[in-house]
Design a protein around this motif. Structure first.
Motif, PDB file in Angstrom:
ATOM      1  N   ASN A   1       0.877  -1.273   0.106  1.00 10.93           N
ATOM      2  CA  ASN A   1       0.049   0.048   0.088  1.00 10.93           C
ATOM      3  C   ASN A   1       0.859   1.316  -0.017  1.00 10.93           C
ATOM      4  N   ILE A   2       0.477   2.008  -0.990  1.00 15.87           N
ATOM      5  CA  ILE A   2       1.451   3.203  -1.273  1.00 15.87           C
ATOM      6  C   ILE A   2       0.869   4.474  -1.197  1.00 15.87           C
ATOM      7  N   LEU A   3       1.221   5.365  -0.261  1.00  9.24           N
ATOM      8  CA  LEU A   3       0.804   6.839  -0.367  1.00  9.24           C
ATOM      9  C   LEU A   3       1.369   7.813  -0.829  1.00  9.24           C
TER      10      LEU A   3
ATOM     11  N   LEU B   1      -8.685  14.937  11.764  1.00  6.37           N
ATOM     12  CA  LEU B   1      -8.470  13.783  12.529  1.00  6.37           C
ATOM     13  C   LEU B   1      -9.147  12.669  11.836  1.00  6.37           C
ATOM     14  N   ARG B   2     -10.189  12.814  11.200  1.00  5.19           N
ATOM     15  CA  ARG B   2     -11.065  11.912  10.384  1.00  5.19           C
ATOM     16  C   ARG B   2     -10.147  11.769   9.160  1.00  5.19           C
ATOM     17  N   LEU B   3      -9.439  12.452   8.577  1.00  4.02           N
ATOM     18  CA  LEU B   3      -8.571  12.190   7.559  1.00  4.02           C
ATOM     19  C   LEU B   3      -7.352  11.053   8.114  1.00  4.02           C
TER      20      LEU B   3
ATOM     21  N   LEU C   1      -6.320   7.407   6.699  1.00  5.96           N
ATOM     22  CA  LEU C   1      -5.091   7.129   6.125  1.00  5.96           C
ATOM     23  C   LEU C   1      -4.517   5.853   7.034  1.00  5.96           C
ATOM     24  N   ARG C   2      -4.735   5.829   8.214  1.00 10.77           N
ATOM     25  CA  ARG C   2      -4.118   4.728   9.158  1.00 10.77           C
ATOM     26  C   ARG C   2      -4.591   3.519   8.819  1.00 10.77           C
TER      27      ARG C   2
ATOM     28  N   MET D   1       4.029  15.732   8.393  1.00  8.06           N
ATOM     29  CA  MET D   1       3.360  15.490   9.572  1.00  8.06           C
ATOM     30  C   MET D   1       2.193  14.522   9.164  1.00  8.06           C
ATOM     31  N   LEU D   2       1.456  14.675   7.805  1.00  7.78           N
ATOM     32  CA  LEU D   2       0.500  13.734   7.360  1.00  7.78           C
ATOM     33  C   LEU D   2       1.084  12.238   7.046  1.00  7.78           C
ATOM     34  N   SER D   3       2.487  12.358   6.668  1.00  4.99           N
ATOM     35  CA  SER D   3       3.120  11.152   6.415  1.00  4.99           C
ATOM     36  C   SER D   3       3.429  10.299   7.620  1.00  4.99           C
TER      37      SER D   3
END
Length: 366
Positions: free
Chosen positions: A7-9, A76-78, A82-83, A101-103
């Motif tokens: 899985n790649i973001l 927080l929902r995002l 993501l997790r 930070m999101l990464s």
């Protein structure tokens, strides 16, 4: 070719053109990880650049809210979403605190980002990312993005930009033409002359002179397009009122995908350093772009058959938003019509058969 499922973001929190310039990264990831689930995270309003792309499984958007409490809840929902993907890899292409930070919060095992050049960054990226990539600030932004693949040892088979659309987008464009009673025969030039950054724009009367020249010399009509901003729409009105011919003023009537269809059918794109310029490159329409303070080695048209017109002054490119804080760039203000028209003529001479005038309107797709 990697065979294990992953899985790649990929994170790119910038504008339309910036996001489009990441598409070779997705092509390379799909080629090297054919079974992977590849997810993009972009700013709300830029997602259409990546939708329908077969190299991408899902496009997520980062939304913002003016109310801090509401904004926190959205973030927080995002993060929870993501997790839930359990990413193996996260590529942060934005080089920003928020992207890093999101990464980190995504929980990805391997988090790749650019090595910071600015020691005053508010957040130490070394704590948030597992792999820091040093990239050359003087290379084109496409190569800058592709540098992020080095820790994954990904082969890059193509550097071509990609933009996809559906039949419904073509039908939507046709409906706009029918509503505005625009002909569907002949050749045309798409002009995107202005953005919300006035320091990138030429004079309205010069653009009008180009429209008149294209019509009078080549029999080719110009279609004017812009973003959904009043300053952009007003600038197009200024151009149209200064024209002797009658260019088509589509303004902001088109969706991004409809604009891509339109540009793909144009004989030429003429405009400034902007998202639509990058769209033209992605759909293989030749570009002639006016650059003032922008760095063409970084943001210029990517690929073949494109040209940049820019002053060769010692101060160019400065990267500033106008000279002396005025919001106006002298290198564009003093760019003359005589410097631009010969470049347009040379480009059209190789594309208009026998130098004959064309019927006016919209050329059908080949």
């Amino acid at each position: 070719m990697k065979t294990a499922e992953n899985n790649i973001l990929v994170i790119k929190l910038r504008y339309i053109g910036d996001v489009l310039l990441t598409t070779p990264v997705f092509e390379a990831l799909r080629s090297n990880y054919p079974e992977a689930r590849i997810v993009a995270l972009v700013n709300k309003g830029t997602e259409a650049v990546l939708t329908d792309n077969p190299a991408i499984d899902e496009v997520l958007t980062l939304e913002r809210h003016v109310n801090r409490i509401n904004d926190l809840m959205i973030q927080l929902r995002l993060v929870r979403r993501l997790r839930s993907y359990h990413f193996n890899y996260a590529l942060e292409l934005t080089n920003s605190d928020r992207g890093a930070m999101l990464s980190f919060l995504s929980g990805a095992d391997k988090r790749i980002g650019y090595r910071p050049r600015d020691k005053m960054k508010r957040i130490n990226r070394r704590f948030l990312l597992t792999d820091l990539v040093s990239a050359d600030g003087r290379q084109h932004i496409v190569e800058y993005h592709l540098a992020m693949l080095r820790p994954l040892d990904c082969a890059v088979k193509t550097r071509q930009l990609r933009l996809y659309w559906k039949d419904a987008d073509e039908a939507g464009l046709k409906h706009v033409f029918e509503t505005d009673k625009i002909s569907v025969d002949g050749q045309f030039v798409v002009m995107h002359p202005f953005s919300r950054v006035p320091s990138k724009a030429w004079r309205a009367d010069n653009y009008a002179a180009v429209c008149d020249h294209l019509y009078e010399t080549w029999g080719i009509r110009t279609i004017l397009v812009c973003g959904n901003d009043n300053s952009e729409k007003n600038f197009l009105e200024k151009i149209k009122t200064r024209c002797q011919c009658s260019p088509v003023h589509l303004g902001a009537k088109l969706t991004l995908k409809q604009l891509a269809v339109l540009v793909s059918r144009a004989i030429l794109f003429f405009g400034i350093d902007s998202g639509p310029m990058h769209i033209a490159m992605a759909v293989n329409t030749p570009v002639i772009a006016l650059f003032g303070p922008s760095r063409k080695f970084r943001w210029g048209p990517w690929g073949d058959n494109h040209q940049v017109i820019q002053k060769s002054w010692p101060c160019v490119p400065c990267g500033k938003k106008g000279c002396d804080g005025r919001g106006v760039s002298n290198c564009l203000e003093e760019l003359t019509i005589d410097e631009v028209v010969p470049v347009l003529d040379a480009a059209l001479r190789s594309r208009v058969p026998n130098n004959e005038k064309q019927s006016i309107g919209l050329r059908k797709n080949d």
